[in-house]
Motif scaffolding. Structure first.
Motif, mmCIF file in Angstrom:
data_model
loop_
_atom_site.group_PDB
_atom_site.id
_atom_site.type_symbol
_atom_site.label_atom_id
_atom_site.label_comp_id
_atom_site.label_asym_id
_atom_site.label_seq_id
_atom_site.Cartn_x
_atom_site.Cartn_y
_atom_site.Cartn_z
ATOM 1 N N LEU A 131 24.443 29.273 33.936
ATOM 2 C CA LEU A 131 23.693 29.728 32.756
ATOM 3 C C LEU A 131 23.551 28.567 31.783
ATOM 4 O O LEU A 131 24.541 28.027 31.300
ATOM 5 C CB LEU A 131 24.477 30.882 32.109
ATOM 6 C CG LEU A 131 23.832 31.635 30.984
ATOM 7 C CD1 LEU A 131 22.459 32.144 31.382
ATOM 8 C CD2 LEU A 131 24.707 32.821 30.598
ATOM 9 N N SER A 132 22.316 28.199 31.486
ATOM 10 C CA SER A 132 22.118 27.083 30.556
ATOM 11 C C SER A 132 22.252 27.582 29.120
ATOM 12 O O SER A 132 21.999 28.741 28.808
ATOM 13 C CB SER A 132 20.741 26.462 30.810
ATOM 14 O OG SER A 132 19.988 26.469 29.649
ATOM 15 N N LYS B 229 14.667 52.262 24.560
ATOM 16 C CA LYS B 229 13.543 51.379 24.857
ATOM 17 C C LYS B 229 12.914 50.850 23.575
ATOM 18 O O LYS B 229 12.711 49.642 23.422
ATOM 19 C CB LYS B 229 12.518 52.146 25.688
ATOM 20 C CG LYS B 229 11.465 51.224 26.150
ATOM 21 C CD LYS B 229 10.845 51.594 27.453
ATOM 22 C CE LYS B 229 9.708 50.618 27.715
ATOM 23 N NZ LYS B 229 8.446 51.086 27.152
ATOM 24 N N GLN B 230 12.673 51.759 22.621
ATOM 25 C CA GLN B 230 11.998 51.305 21.399
ATOM 26 C C GLN B 230 12.875 50.371 20.562
ATOM 27 O O GLN B 230 12.377 49.673 19.690
ATOM 28 C CB GLN B 230 11.514 52.498 20.556
ATOM 29 C CG GLN B 230 12.621 53.279 19.881
ATOM 30 C CD GLN B 230 12.129 54.642 19.390
ATOM 31 O OE1 GLN B 230 11.590 55.437 20.151
ATOM 32 N NE2 GLN B 230 12.308 54.897 18.091
ATOM 33 N N SER B 231 14.183 50.358 20.841
ATOM 34 C CA SER B 231 15.062 49.460 20.079
ATOM 35 C C SER B 231 15.097 48.057 20.675
ATOM 36 O O SER B 231 15.844 47.204 20.189
ATOM 37 C CB SER B 231 16.485 50.024 20.034
ATOM 38 O OG SER B 231 16.470 51.333 19.547
ATOM 39 N N GLY B 232 14.354 47.831 21.735
ATOM 40 C CA GLY B 232 14.236 46.469 22.264
ATOM 41 C C GLY B 232 15.276 46.075 23.292
ATOM 42 O O GLY B 232 15.399 44.894 23.627
ATOM 43 N N TYR B 233 16.017 47.051 23.811
ATOM 44 C CA TYR B 233 17.008 46.696 24.838
ATOM 45 C C TYR B 233 16.312 46.330 26.151
ATOM 46 O O TYR B 233 15.294 46.930 26.514
ATOM 47 C CB TYR B 233 17.963 47.871 25.088
ATOM 48 C CG TYR B 233 18.943 48.072 23.945
ATOM 49 C CD1 TYR B 233 20.013 47.205 23.792
ATOM 50 C CD2 TYR B 233 18.777 49.109 23.032
ATOM 51 C CE1 TYR B 233 20.911 47.378 22.741
ATOM 52 C CE2 TYR B 233 19.665 49.290 21.985
ATOM 53 C CZ TYR B 233 20.733 48.412 21.846
ATOM 54 O OH TYR B 233 21.607 48.564 20.806
ATOM 55 N N GLY B 234 16.918 45.376 26.863
ATOM 56 C CA GLY B 234 16.366 44.966 28.153
ATOM 57 C C GLY B 234 17.080 45.645 29.311
ATOM 58 O O GLY B 234 16.682 45.497 30.469
ATOM 59 N N GLY C 203 17.050 35.554 33.930
ATOM 60 C CA GLY C 203 15.725 35.983 34.386
ATOM 61 C C GLY C 203 15.726 36.689 35.727
ATOM 62 O O GLY C 203 14.701 36.706 36.420
ATOM 63 N N THR C 204 16.828 37.288 36.135
ATOM 64 C CA THR C 204 16.876 38.004 37.421
ATOM 65 C C THR C 204 15.894 39.174 37.383
ATOM 66 O O THR C 204 15.965 40.014 36.474
ATOM 67 C CB THR C 204 18.294 38.551 37.682
ATOM 68 O OG1 THR C 204 19.234 37.519 37.443
ATOM 69 C CG2 THR C 204 18.452 39.074 39.095
ATOM 70 N N PRO C 205 14.961 39.251 38.333
ATOM 71 C CA PRO C 205 14.022 40.380 38.334
ATOM 72 C C PRO C 205 14.761 41.706 38.526
ATOM 73 O O PRO C 205 15.781 41.759 39.219
ATOM 74 C CB PRO C 205 13.116 40.105 39.537
ATOM 75 C CG PRO C 205 13.398 38.711 39.959
ATOM 76 C CD PRO C 205 14.747 38.326 39.441
#
Ligand code: ASP
Length: 330
Positions: A201-202, A228-233, A314-316
């Motif tokens: 991890l850079s 979802k609306q709170s921006g969690y990934g 960035g793991t799909p």
């Protein structure tokens, strides 16, 4: 014979706390202060200290740990035989797990702290620091991944949990027990964790927030509509027992799992999430068929950190389940 070089990186916490004259204690002692306070350390290793952060354990973030892991790697490249991190015990089970994921060198990385601050009778910070330096300088602890050393026990980062608010014996590994102990000046490893899982991890990568949600009796999951609306990934659900939620939540989780990785952990904190034992709506097999990802033996906070790190590189979404399997297969 020359003593091994060990570096102590201090982050704050109770072990470094002194009276503020206000409402209690707060972190103030430097890494050097901590080491100076334990003259016996000079007989075990050649120790240098650096104050890397000065904060309670609850203030640390994943960004801090990414920076810390880079500093640890630099120190190891520079020739130290082992690293001790001192910090607040509140988040040790998480920081140690992240260091286990991010540092793949064989040199021991030992995380420690104290439950009783230096102003209290029986403060155990100095004993924990001395024991940790012994482990960091030892050959025995090479290649076992990050460990937590407290109360003369050695716990693998991947299994350890803080289990009591104030007892100095708070650190336990409920699934497996400690992997070793310190007796007089001897470091004893009695078992070694199988396999390892590392992520490169850079420091430049961006954090992707992951929510941790614990179900409870009669909970209808209304709060989940804000994820979802709170921006969690991503989301980790700490479910009942082997992985169960109330039937009304199952569809909400399926909808969320179409949008983001949703990991199924157990709120019990120990043991595996099952795959195919129960068949009712909201059971583990039902939720897994709705594309939730099995956390395996990881508890909620650790599953959240693994998911955070995977998202950060960035793991799909389609590959996250395989990574959890991979971790699990160790
Ligand atoms: N009780 C905590 C500790 O042991 C406070 C903190 O995490 O900073 O250090």
């Amino acid at each position: 014979m020359a003593l091994s070089e060990v570096v102590v990186l201090s982050l704050g916490g109770t072990i470094s706390s002194t009276d503020t004259g206000d409402r209690g204690v707060a972190p103030s002692l430097s890494g050097e202060d901590l080491v100076k306070d334990v003259p016996e350390i000079a007989e075990v290793a050649e120790v240098t200290a650096q104050s890397f952060r000065q904060m309670p354990g609850s203030e640390l973030t994943l960004d801090d740990l990414v920076e810390l892991s880079a500093e640890i790697k630099r120190r190891i490249e520079g020739g130290v035989k082992g690293v001790v991190v001192t910090q607040g015990t509140d988040s040790i089970e998480e920081t140690a797990f992240v260091l286990d994921l991010l540092v793949d060198e064989a040199e021991p990385v030992v995380v420690t702290g104290a439950m009783r601050n230096p102003t209290l009778p029986g403060a155990e910070g100095p004993a924990n620091l001395l024991a940790s330096v012994r482990v960091a300088a030892s050959d025995a602890a090479r290649g076992v991944g990050a460990v937590v050393v407290m109360n003369d026990e050695i716990h693998a980062a991947r299994f350890v949990q803080k289990t009591h608010t104030s007892n100095p014996a708070t650190f336990r590994s409920p699934l497996t027990g400690p992997i070793g102990y310190i007796s007089e000046d001897n470091v004893r490893l009695v078992t070694r964790p199988v396999g390892s899982y590392h992520v490169a991890l850079s420091e430049k990568t961006q954090n992707r927030p992951v929510a941790l949600y614990t179900v409870a009796l009669g909970d209808d999951g209304s709060l989940l509509s804000f994820i979802k609306q709170s921006g969690y990934g991503g989301l980790v659900v700490e479910a009942f027992g082997v992985g169960h939620v109330h039937s009304t939540i199952a569809q909400t989780l399926e909808d969320l799992a179409e949008e983001m990785p949703v990991v199924l952990a157990s709120r019990t904190g120990s043991g595996e999430v099952h795959r195919s034992t129960y068949s009712f709506v909201g059971s583990e097999s039902d939720l897994l068929s709705r594309c939730l990802i099995n956390a395996g033996m990881l508890d909620g906070p650790k599953a959240r950190l693994l998911l955070s790190v995977l998202l950060r590189i960035g793991t799909p979404k389609e590959q996250i389940a395989a990574q959890f399997e991979h971790w699990f297969g160790g």
